[in-house]
Design a protein around this motif. Structure first.
Motif, PDB file in Angstrom:
ATOM      1  N   ARG A 146       3.344  10.181  -7.366  1.00  0.00           N
ATOM      2  CA  ARG A 146       4.325  10.546  -8.395  1.00  0.00           C
ATOM      3  C   ARG A 146       3.665  10.688  -9.766  1.00  0.00           C
ATOM      4  O   ARG A 146       4.018  11.579 -10.548  1.00  0.00           O
ATOM      5  N   LEU A 147       2.689   9.826 -10.065  1.00  0.00           N
ATOM      6  CA  LEU A 147       1.982   9.911 -11.341  1.00  0.00           C
ATOM      7  C   LEU A 147       1.340  11.284 -11.505  1.00  0.00           C
ATOM      8  O   LEU A 147       1.448  11.915 -12.557  1.00  0.00           O
ATOM      9  N   PHE A 148       0.690  11.770 -10.454  1.00  0.00           N
ATOM     10  CA  PHE A 148       0.018  13.058 -10.556  1.00  0.00           C
ATOM     11  C   PHE A 148       0.986  14.238 -10.511  1.00  0.00           C
ATOM     12  O   PHE A 148       0.747  15.250 -11.155  1.00  0.00           O
ATOM     13  N   GLU A 149       2.076  14.081  -9.788  1.00  0.00           N
ATOM     14  CA  GLU A 149       3.054  15.169  -9.727  1.00  0.00           C
ATOM     15  C   GLU A 149       3.837  15.295 -11.031  1.00  0.00           C
ATOM     16  O   GLU A 149       4.072  16.386 -11.526  1.00  0.00           O
ATOM     17  N   GLU A 150       4.252  14.167 -11.577  1.00  0.00           N
ATOM     18  CA  GLU A 150       5.133  14.170 -12.745  1.00  0.00           C
ATOM     19  C   GLU A 150       4.381  13.997 -14.064  1.00  0.00           C
ATOM     20  O   GLU A 150       4.919  14.283 -15.124  1.00  0.00           O
ATOM     21  N   GLU A 151       3.174  13.460 -13.998  1.00  0.00           N
ATOM     22  CA  GLU A 151       2.354  13.162 -15.170  1.00  0.00           C
ATOM     23  C   GLU A 151       3.112  12.361 -16.219  1.00  0.00           C
ATOM     24  O   GLU A 151       3.053  12.635 -17.414  1.00  0.00           O
ATOM     25  N   LYS A 152       3.863  11.373 -15.748  1.00  0.00           N
ATOM     26  CA  LYS A 152       4.539  10.441 -16.634  1.00  0.00           C
ATOM     27  C   LYS A 152       4.491   9.057 -15.973  1.00  0.00           C
ATOM     28  O   LYS A 152       4.212   8.945 -14.782  1.00  0.00           O
ATOM     29  N   PRO A 153       4.741   7.988 -16.738  1.00  0.00           N
ATOM     30  CA  PRO A 153       4.623   6.637 -16.182  1.00  0.00           C
ATOM     31  C   PRO A 153       5.517   6.404 -14.968  1.00  0.00           C
ATOM     32  O   PRO A 153       6.635   6.920 -14.882  1.00  0.00           O
ATOM     33  N   VAL A 154       4.979   5.639 -14.027  1.00  0.00           N
ATOM     34  CA  VAL A 154       5.694   5.261 -12.807  1.00  0.00           C
ATOM     35  C   VAL A 154       5.515   3.761 -12.596  1.00  0.00           C
ATOM     36  O   VAL A 154       4.577   3.160 -13.112  1.00  0.00           O
ATOM     37  N   ARG A 155       6.422   3.175 -11.825  1.00  0.00           N
ATOM     38  CA  ARG A 155       6.367   1.731 -11.553  1.00  0.00           C
ATOM     39  C   ARG A 155       6.370   1.452 -10.067  1.00  0.00           C
ATOM     40  O   ARG A 155       6.906   2.224  -9.276  1.00  0.00           O
ATOM     41  N   CYS A 156       5.814   0.297  -9.746  1.00  0.00           N
ATOM     42  CA  CYS A 156       5.753  -0.158  -8.366  1.00  0.00           C
ATOM     43  C   CYS A 156       5.648  -1.675  -8.386  1.00  0.00           C
ATOM     44  O   CYS A 156       4.963  -2.239  -9.241  1.00  0.00           O
ATOM     45  N   ILE A 157       6.318  -2.329  -7.462  1.00  0.00           N
ATOM     46  CA  ILE A 157       6.146  -3.778  -7.304  1.00  0.00           C
ATOM     47  C   ILE A 157       5.226  -4.001  -6.117  1.00  0.00           C
ATOM     48  O   ILE A 157       5.427  -3.422  -5.044  1.00  0.00           O
ATOM     49  N   THR A 158       4.206  -4.810  -6.330  1.00  0.00           N
ATOM     50  CA  THR A 158       3.236  -5.088  -5.271  1.00  0.00           C
ATOM     51  C   THR A 158       2.735  -6.519  -5.409  1.00  0.00           C
ATOM     52  O   THR A 158       3.074  -7.217  -6.360  1.00  0.00           O
ATOM     53  N   THR A 159       1.952  -6.934  -4.459  1.00  0.00           N
ATOM     54  CA  THR A 159       1.260  -8.218  -4.536  1.00  0.00           C
ATOM     55  C   THR A 159      -0.212  -7.933  -4.767  1.00  0.00           C
ATOM     56  O   THR A 159      -0.806  -7.130  -4.056  1.00  0.00           O
ATOM     57  N   ASN A 160      -0.753  -8.555  -5.790  1.00  0.00           N
ATOM     58  CA  ASN A 160      -2.177  -8.443  -6.070  1.00  0.00           C
ATOM     59  C   ASN A 160      -2.826  -9.808  -5.941  1.00  0.00           C
ATOM     60  O   ASN A 160      -2.147 -10.839  -5.881  1.00  0.00           O
ATOM     61  N   PHE A 187       0.813  -1.220   0.000  1.00  0.00           N
ATOM     62  CA  PHE A 187       0.000   0.000   0.000  1.00  0.00           C
ATOM     63  C   PHE A 187       0.847   1.271   0.000  1.00  0.00           C
ATOM     64  O   PHE A 187       0.487   2.253  -0.655  1.00  0.00           O
ATOM     65  N   ILE A 188       1.972   1.252   0.692  1.00  0.00           N
ATOM     66  CA  ILE A 188       2.845   2.426   0.721  1.00  0.00           C
ATOM     67  C   ILE A 188       3.415   2.681  -0.673  1.00  0.00           C
ATOM     68  O   ILE A 188       3.424   3.813  -1.157  1.00  0.00           O
ATOM     69  N   GLY A 189       3.870   1.640  -1.331  1.00  0.00           N
ATOM     70  CA  GLY A 189       4.405   1.776  -2.685  1.00  0.00           C
ATOM     71  C   GLY A 189       3.349   2.242  -3.674  1.00  0.00           C
ATOM     72  O   GLY A 189       3.631   3.073  -4.553  1.00  0.00           O
ATOM     73  N   LEU A 190       2.125   1.731  -3.545  1.00  0.00           N
ATOM     74  CA  LEU A 190       1.041   2.161  -4.428  1.00  0.00           C
ATOM     75  C   LEU A 190       0.708   3.635  -4.227  1.00  0.00           C
ATOM     76  O   LEU A 190       0.540   4.389  -5.186  1.00  0.00           O
ATOM     77  N   HIS A 191       0.629   4.047  -2.970  1.00  0.00           N
ATOM     78  CA  HIS A 191       0.328   5.441  -2.669  1.00  0.00           C
ATOM     79  C   HIS A 191       1.404   6.355  -3.257  1.00  0.00           C
ATOM     80  O   HIS A 191       1.109   7.381  -3.872  1.00  0.00           O
ATOM     81  N   ASP A 192       2.666   5.966  -3.075  1.00  0.00           N
ATOM     82  CA  ASP A 192       3.778   6.744  -3.609  1.00  0.00           C
ATOM     83  C   ASP A 192       3.719   6.806  -5.138  1.00  0.00           C
ATOM     84  O   ASP A 192       3.929   7.865  -5.728  1.00  0.00           O
ATOM     85  N   ALA A 193       3.406   5.680  -5.779  1.00  0.00           N
ATOM     86  CA  ALA A 193       3.340   5.650  -7.240  1.00  0.00           C
ATOM     87  C   ALA A 193       2.239   6.570  -7.761  1.00  0.00           C
ATOM     88  O   ALA A 193       2.447   7.323  -8.716  1.00  0.00           O
ATOM     89  N   VAL A 194       1.070   6.534  -7.131  1.00  0.00           N
ATOM     90  CA  VAL A 194      -0.032   7.399  -7.557  1.00  0.00           C
ATOM     91  C   VAL A 194       0.334   8.864  -7.356  1.00  0.00           C
ATOM     92  O   VAL A 194       0.084   9.704  -8.223  1.00  0.00           O
TER      93      VAL A 194
END
Length: 117
Positions: free
Chosen positions: A67-81, A58-65
């Motif tokens: 960054r997506l809105f701040e930078e408006e470019k693709p971002v990556r995150c490793i998570t378990t779904n 969840f921390i990585g997902l929050h950070d990725a989202v």
């Protein structure tokens, strides 16, 4: 990237979401259905929490989202779904903006890749 670009790639698991509120899903491709176990008709209007569980980053997902809105470019995150059947997979998640013809971010695209194989 346009929504049409995202829809054209059936080899990668792709879902398109709204970029406001709870990021409700508006569509996915067959590869996403195969990976996650849900039919598109089951996920339209729902948020991505249906794929989350105890081991989700969840921390990585929050950070990725963020960054997506701040930078408006693709971002990556490793998570378990988690799939519909409850089985989990390690996911290399790439989030990117989808823009209208004026360059405004209107939706988000998520590309999922099972990296646990």
């Amino acid at each position: 990237m346009t929504r049409e670009d995202a829809d054209d790639d059936n080899q990668r698991a792709i879902v398109v979401t709204e970029c406001t509120g709870t990021f409700n899903m508006i569509g996915c491709n067959k590869a996403w259905e195969n990976l996650c176990g849900y039919a598109e008709s089951e996920v339209v209007g729902k948020d991505s929490s249906i794929l989350q569980g105890p081991d989700t980053n969840f921390i990585g997902l929050h950070d990725a989202v963020q960054r997506l809105f701040e930078e408006e470019k693709p971002v990556r995150c490793i998570t378990t779904n988690y799939r519909k059947d409850g089985s989990k997979f390690k996911n290399l998640l790439t989030l990117g903006p989808i823009r209208d013809t004026k360059g405004n971010m209107t939706h988000c695209v998520a590309l999922l890749k099972d990296i646990g194989k």
